[in-house]
Design a protein around this motif. Structure first.
Motif, short mmCIF file in Angstrom:
data_model
loop_
_atom_site.label_atom_id
_atom_site.label_comp_id
_atom_site.label_asym_id
_atom_site.label_seq_id
_atom_site.Cartn_x
_atom_site.Cartn_y
_atom_site.Cartn_z
N PHE A 170 10.71 -2.45 2.36
CA PHE A 170 9.69 -2.62 1.34
C PHE A 170 8.33 -2.83 1.99
N CYS A 171 7.30 -2.35 1.31
CA CYS A 171 5.94 -2.46 1.84
C CYS A 171 5.53 -3.93 1.91
N GLY A 172 4.99 -4.35 3.05
CA GLY A 172 4.56 -5.73 3.23
C GLY A 172 3.30 -6.05 2.44
N ARG A 173 2.57 -5.01 1.99
CA ARG A 173 1.33 -5.25 1.26
C ARG A 173 1.53 -5.24 -0.25
N CYS A 174 2.26 -4.20 -0.77
CA CYS A 174 2.36 -4.09 -2.23
C CYS A 174 3.80 -4.21 -2.74
N GLY A 175 4.76 -4.26 -1.84
CA GLY A 175 6.14 -4.51 -2.27
C GLY A 175 6.92 -3.28 -2.72
N ALA B 28 6.57 4.64 5.63
CA ALA B 28 5.30 4.65 4.91
C ALA B 28 5.50 4.22 3.47
N CYS B 29 4.47 3.59 2.92
CA CYS B 29 4.50 3.17 1.51
C CYS B 29 3.91 4.29 0.65
N PRO B 30 4.68 4.81 -0.32
CA PRO B 30 4.16 5.89 -1.15
C PRO B 30 3.08 5.41 -2.12
N GLN B 31 3.01 4.10 -2.37
CA GLN B 31 2.03 3.56 -3.32
C GLN B 31 0.67 3.34 -2.66
N CYS B 32 0.66 2.57 -1.56
CA CYS B 32 -0.64 2.17 -0.98
C CYS B 32 -0.86 2.79 0.40
N ARG B 33 0.10 3.57 0.92
CA ARG B 33 -0.05 4.32 2.18
C ARG B 33 0.06 3.45 3.43
ZN LIG Z 1 2.33 -0.52 -0.26
#
Ligand SMILES: [Zn+2]
Length: 299
Positions: free
Chosen positions: A139-144, A157-162
């Motif tokens: 899971f993304c450490g910034r946006c989850g 890579a995070c598909p939401q916030c990159r």
């Molecule tokens: Zn993210």
């Protein structure tokens, strides 16, 4: 210094995706921190590592056409690359996986040092770090949001916030302090009884390795040093360090062990050393090399 344990083999080429040859590959299968190996009876010889009470007389990695012969569904599978042309894979066994078939077992990495073939041992260290990283960055450490593994490089890579997550390596400095005929060794509370080693600590943001060394030595034993000379480095998968070792000279200060961190620290005459870490670690290589030089000088 090519023989440092955990150093990537010269004939290993890392890659993120296989060429799809379908040929058998080596499988580095971990359940928590233990590796799946085919293994012989316990060795009658002492291990030389105070942390390893006994080790198998021999051990071999599984060489499988794919992961089908495994008796469980892996929690995750990663391609590592090719060792002399042979595909290498890492996989994680779920905790509830049934016991291995007869002749096979789960072994800790320390017990497999000098038992498993050196190149396989080194890649096992790489495999466990990549499996850990993959598990810890689902899971993304910034946006989850759930992350996705990239196919062109080792990252998630995070598909939401990159935000991209790369395998994390924590640089740690090791320092062997010397003065006339003596070296400074310390022991942390979790060392095996009687064992002493060189001092070590993690680099902080904004520090050079030399600054880290000066700070760590002063914090841990209250001593000031100079003439910092690089020795060598070692990948250290417990859990994700790069050890960078130096030798340096004492300048001033009496030993004052840091409460909670250093249980004891002493100057040891190079002719009367305590129990030392095993040859699996750069600490032992560093101590042996410096002591050898000092003994030669005083012979
Ligand atoms: Zn993210």
């Amino acid at each position: 210094m090519n023989d440092m344990p955990f150093t990537s083999p010269a004939d290993f080429a890392a890659a993120v995706a296989p060429d799809d040859t379908g040929a058998p590959g080596f499988w580095f299968v971990f359940q928590a921190d233990r590796l799946l190996v085919e293994l012989g009876p316990p060795s009658p010889h002492p291990s030389g590592d105070l942390r390893v009470p006994s080790r198998p007389s021999w051990a071999r990695l599984p060489l499988l056409k794919n992961n089908n012969p495994l008796w469980f569904e892996p929690a995750r599978t990663l391609y590592l690359g090719r060792l002399a042309g042979t595909d290498c894979w890492a996989a994680e066994a779920p905790r509830q996986a049934e016991a291995p078939p007869p002749g096979w077992g789960w072994e800790g990495l320390r017990a497999l040092f000098s038992v498993l073939e050196d190149a396989h041992f080194a890649l096992a260290g790489r495999a466990i770090q990549l499996l850990d990283w993959d598990r810890n960055h689902r899971f993304c450490g910034r946006c989850g949001a759930p992350t996705e593994a990239k196919t062109e490089e080792r990252s998630r890579a995070c598909p939401q916030c990159r935000l991209a997550a790369y395998p994390r390596i924590s640089p740690a400095v090791m320092a062997l302090v010397r003065r006339e005929g003596e070296i400074l060794l310390g022991r942390s509370p979790h060392f095996p009884p009687g064992m002493y080693s060189a001092l070590a600590g993690f680099a902080e943001p904004g520090e050079t390795l030399e600054q880290c060394l000066e700070r760590e030595v002063e914090e841990e034993v209250g001593v000031r040093v100079s003439r910092i000379r690089y020795f060598a480095s070692q990948p250290w998968p417990f859990p994700n360090s790069l050890m960078i070792a130096f030798v340096c000279d004492w300048v001033s200060g009496e030993i004052r062990p840091q409460a909670g961190e250093i249980e004891d620290a002493k100057w040891f005459n190079v002719l009367q050393l305590p129990k030392l870490p095993s040859k699996i670690s750069i600490a032992r290589r560093l101590i042996d090399s410096v002591v050898g030089e000092m003994q030669a000088k005083h012979a």
